[in-house]
Design an enzyme around this catalytic site. Sequence first.
Site, PDB file in Angstrom:
ATOM      1  N   HIS A 206       0.761  -1.281  -0.035  1.00 19.05           N
ATOM      2  CA  HIS A 206      -0.103  -0.053  -0.138  1.00 19.05           C
ATOM      3  C   HIS A 206       0.685   1.189   0.046  1.00 19.05           C
ATOM      4  O   HIS A 206       1.930   1.250   0.701  1.00 19.05           O
ATOM      5  CB  HIS A 206      -0.955  -0.053   1.382  1.00 19.05           C
ATOM      6  CG  HIS A 206      -2.075   0.825   1.046  1.00 19.05           C
ATOM      7  ND1 HIS A 206      -1.934   2.120   1.417  1.00 19.05           N
ATOM      8  CD2 HIS A 206      -3.363   0.417   0.734  1.00 19.05           C
ATOM      9  CE1 HIS A 206      -3.102   2.941   1.102  1.00 19.05           C
ATOM     10  NE2 HIS A 206      -4.090   1.734   0.716  1.00 19.05           N
TER      11      HIS A 206
ATOM     12  N   ASP B  29      -8.082  -5.330  -0.138  1.00 22.99           N
ATOM     13  CA  ASP B  29      -8.370  -6.295  -1.117  1.00 22.99           C
ATOM     14  C   ASP B  29      -8.051  -7.853  -0.724  1.00 22.99           C
ATOM     15  O   ASP B  29      -8.414  -8.214  -1.562  1.00 22.99           O
ATOM     16  CB  ASP B  29      -7.612  -5.893  -2.442  1.00 22.99           C
ATOM     17  CG  ASP B  29      -8.284  -4.427  -2.780  1.00 22.99           C
ATOM     18  OD1 ASP B  29      -7.633  -3.545  -3.017  1.00 22.99           O
ATOM     19  OD2 ASP B  29      -9.622  -4.420  -3.276  1.00 22.99           O
TER      20      ASP B  29
HETATM   21  C1  SDX Z   1      -6.192  -0.107  -2.730  1.00 17.85           C
HETATM   22  O1  SDX Z   1      -4.588   4.380  -2.081  1.00 17.85           O
HETATM   23  C2  SDX Z   1      -5.619   3.722  -1.333  1.00 17.85           C
HETATM   24  O2  SDX Z   1      -5.844   4.153  -0.258  1.00 17.85           O
HETATM   25  C3  SDX Z   1      -5.947   2.937  -2.117  1.00 17.85           C
HETATM   26  C4  SDX Z   1      -7.091   1.750  -1.305  1.00 17.85           C
HETATM   27  C5  SDX Z   1      -8.109   2.605  -1.092  1.00 17.85           C
HETATM   28  O3  SDX Z   1      -8.904   2.240  -0.226  1.00 17.85           O
HETATM   29  O4  SDX Z   1      -8.826   3.502  -1.989  1.00 17.85           O
HETATM   30  O5  SDX Z   1      -6.436   1.509  -0.073  1.00 17.85           O
HETATM   31  C6  SDX Z   1      -7.469   0.921  -2.221  1.00 17.85           C
HETATM   32  O6  SDX Z   1      -6.244   0.220  -4.085  1.00 17.85           O
HETATM   33  C7  SDX Z   1      -5.520  -1.063  -2.104  1.00 17.85           C
HETATM   34  C8  SDX Z   1      -4.215  -1.465  -3.062  1.00 17.85           C
HETATM   35  C9  SDX Z   1      -4.685  -2.654  -4.044  1.00 17.85           C
HETATM   36  N1  SDX Z   1      -3.662  -3.025  -5.013  1.00 17.85           N
HETATM   37  C10 SDX Z   1      -3.116  -4.225  -4.923  1.00 17.85           C
HETATM   38  O7  SDX Z   1      -3.170  -5.015  -3.884  1.00 17.85           O
HETATM   39  C11 SDX Z   1      -2.150  -4.390  -6.012  1.00 17.85           C
HETATM   40  C12 SDX Z   1      -0.875  -4.807  -5.716  1.00 17.85           C
HETATM   41  N2  SDX Z   1       0.144  -3.820  -4.827  1.00 17.85           N
HETATM   42  C13 SDX Z   1       0.983  -3.089  -5.293  1.00 17.85           C
HETATM   43  O8  SDX Z   1       0.802  -2.916  -6.907  1.00 17.85           O
HETATM   44  C14 SDX Z   1       1.408  -1.923  -4.639  1.00 17.85           C
HETATM   45  O9  SDX Z   1       1.887  -2.448  -3.468  1.00 17.85           O
HETATM   46  C15 SDX Z   1       0.521  -0.689  -4.689  1.00 17.85           C
HETATM   47  C16 SDX Z   1       0.209  -0.264  -5.923  1.00 17.85           C
HETATM   48  C17 SDX Z   1      -0.859  -0.850  -3.817  1.00 17.85           C
HETATM   49  C18 SDX Z   1       1.322   0.525  -4.084  1.00 17.85           C
HETATM   50  O10 SDX Z   1       2.363   0.611  -4.842  1.00 17.85           O
HETATM   51  P1  SDX Z   1       3.567   1.675  -4.530  1.00 17.85           P
HETATM   52  O11 SDX Z   1       3.423   2.527  -3.322  1.00 17.85           O
HETATM   53  O12 SDX Z   1       3.720   2.462  -5.901  1.00 17.85           O
HETATM   54  O13 SDX Z   1       4.905   0.783  -4.092  1.00 17.85           O
HETATM   55  P2  SDX Z   1       5.848   0.640  -5.279  1.00 17.85           P
HETATM   56  O14 SDX Z   1       5.412  -0.158  -6.258  1.00 17.85           O
HETATM   57  O15 SDX Z   1       6.755   1.661  -5.077  1.00 17.85           O
HETATM   58  O16 SDX Z   1       6.589  -0.788  -4.094  1.00 17.85           O
HETATM   59  C19 SDX Z   1       7.746  -0.525  -3.507  1.00 17.85           C
HETATM   60  C20 SDX Z   1       8.581  -1.989  -3.593  1.00 17.85           C
HETATM   61  C21 SDX Z   1       9.008  -2.424  -4.654  1.00 17.85           C
HETATM   62  O17 SDX Z   1      10.007  -3.274  -4.580  1.00 17.85           O
HETATM   63  P3  SDX Z   1      11.616  -2.651  -4.986  1.00 17.85           P
HETATM   64  O18 SDX Z   1      11.690  -1.800  -6.364  1.00 17.85           O
HETATM   65  O19 SDX Z   1      11.545  -1.718  -3.741  1.00 17.85           O
HETATM   66  O20 SDX Z   1      12.330  -3.781  -4.916  1.00 17.85           O
HETATM   67  O21 SDX Z   1       7.721  -2.926  -2.928  1.00 17.85           O
HETATM   68  C22 SDX Z   1       7.296  -3.918  -3.838  1.00 17.85           C
HETATM   69  C23 SDX Z   1       7.672  -3.136  -5.300  1.00 17.85           C
HETATM   70  O22 SDX Z   1       8.210  -4.096  -6.275  1.00 17.85           O
HETATM   71  N3  SDX Z   1       5.902  -4.218  -4.010  1.00 17.85           N
HETATM   72  C24 SDX Z   1       5.362  -5.269  -4.265  1.00 17.85           C
HETATM   73  C25 SDX Z   1       4.087  -5.288  -4.140  1.00 17.85           C
HETATM   74  N4  SDX Z   1       3.626  -3.985  -3.707  1.00 17.85           N
HETATM   75  C26 SDX Z   1       4.992  -3.234  -3.576  1.00 17.85           C
HETATM   76  N5  SDX Z   1       6.377  -6.664  -4.465  1.00 17.85           N
HETATM   77  C27 SDX Z   1       5.175  -7.637  -4.728  1.00 17.85           C
HETATM   78  N6  SDX Z   1       3.908  -7.556  -4.345  1.00 17.85           N
HETATM   79  C28 SDX Z   1       3.198  -6.541  -3.992  1.00 17.85           C
HETATM   80  N7  SDX Z   1       1.962  -6.296  -4.101  1.00 17.85           N
END
Ligand code: SDX
Length: 427
Positions: A305, A362
């Site tokens: 998140h 989710d």
């Molecule tokens: C919702 O914003 C809100 O409030 C949203 C929400 C709401 O109520 O409105 O809470 C609802 O959208 C919840 C999120 C649902 N999405 C998912 O579950 C999809 C999976 N999650 C990721 O795509 C991600 O965690 C996000 C999109 C939620 C957040 O992305 P960020 O903040 O841009 O984080 P990032 O991509 O910069 O990640 C930081 C690191 C990275 O690794 P490094 O590059 O540092 O090595 O964490 C890793 C990412 O690769 N990472 C994950 C991951 N999420 C982040 N690795 C594996 N699985 C994941 N889910």
Amino acid sequence: MSQSAQLKLSGDKTIDLPVVVGSENEHALDIGKLRSSTGYITIDPAYGNTGSCQSNICFINGEEGILRYRGYPIQQLAENSTFVETAYMLIWGELPNKQQLAEWSGLLTEHAPLHEGLRFAFNSTPPQGHPMATLSSMINAVSSYHPELLNIESDDGFKVAAAKLLSKVRTIAAFSYRQTVGAPVRYPKPDFDYCTNFLHMMFSKPYSSFEPDPDVVQALNQIFILHADHEQNCSTSTVRMVGSSGANLFASCAAGVCALWGPLHGGANVAVLDMLGRIYSGKTSVKEFMEKVKSKEEKLMGFGHRVYKNFDPRAKILEESAKKVLPKLGVKDPLLAIAEELKDIALADEYFIERKLYPNVDFFSGILMRAIGIPINMFTVMFAIGRMPGWIAHWYEVFKDPNARINRPRQVYTGPTERDYTPMDKR
Ligand code: SDX
């Protein structure tokens, strides 16, 4: 005493930036005069460090896993409130008294039906079309049948518009579902409450009475409450952005539906079930899948998140609810055990720990929605129904703000510098 920060630019130029402090002691640099006084702008792709507004609606502390709507902790609302009551509080800022709640519920009941012309509009949408496309287009279509909603000139006018939108979004979703399964639509019943009426319109059979399971109605109330608002998430920021141009409530919320559709946002609840299903079907094992996540070939959907760097409190509530409701409904869902296994592995694995990745709203919501009979292609529509009060509240906050201006970010240009047009024979 107001605080300020000093920004030292190249050369000896410095500028004092006022510091804004929120009611929960959040601190922000006010850069409102930055460009006019220094020629500089800031840049923050994806806005991870940028506040777009000051808002009174929702507070999140991502480090401590705190979520409050208008100061009320999400745990207390999930335990004690109903979706209709929480919606009123989000929109107007206070929990309603008996009379206010009765009037609000009455408006939602009154405005549940769709204009017959709109009902027939469903026949022009292909049954296999995505329900989020139908939802977004039909929300806009509602305002075509109710043009008085396009120019809200009073608080009472807004209340009716809010009631129409919140009530009809449920009817649109149910009608759209019935159309995809080839079932005749079921009109809303005035003696059913919000969630019971939704379940009736979704699942009741013609010529038979509909007896909703109280546990299902309670679970649905809780699902909607937990999704009702979440400060400046992608879709809510979209609603505020569109509303800032003066666009009406329906157009702004229809845009919010489109933003929510994405798999990184509201579409994640479907992606979680797909992910768990792939593991359950044996296409991959938990161990193999988690290796692919760490090698970045896969994402652990429902984890991570932008704001929560601790447990999403909603995920905890949904997990407990799923563990309680499924056995009560006699539902044995093997995906729940797989979800628990993935969660336990991730919470003990350095890769997830160092990236502060925890289950978000989710991760368990789809398992609970499936248990109460919601088809997977309607999961993100359910998120949109739940989020509607939050979108309405944020649109209204922009609408009522005397200092609101159209949102128009700047950019840093990195394209070609000036060059002359080249005639075709010279290219
Ligand atoms: C919702 O914003 C809100 O409030 C949203 C929400 C709401 O109520 O409105 O809470 C609802 O959208 C919840 C999120 C649902 N999405 C998912 O579950 C999809 C999976 N999650 C990721 O795509 C991600 O965690 C996000 C999109 C939620 C957040 O992305 P960020 O903040 O841009 O984080 P990032 O991509 O910069 O990640 C930081 C690191 C990275 O690794 P490094 O590059 O540092 O090595 O964490 C890793 C990412 O690769 N990472 C994950 C991951 N999420 C982040 N690795 C594996 N699985 C994941 N889910």
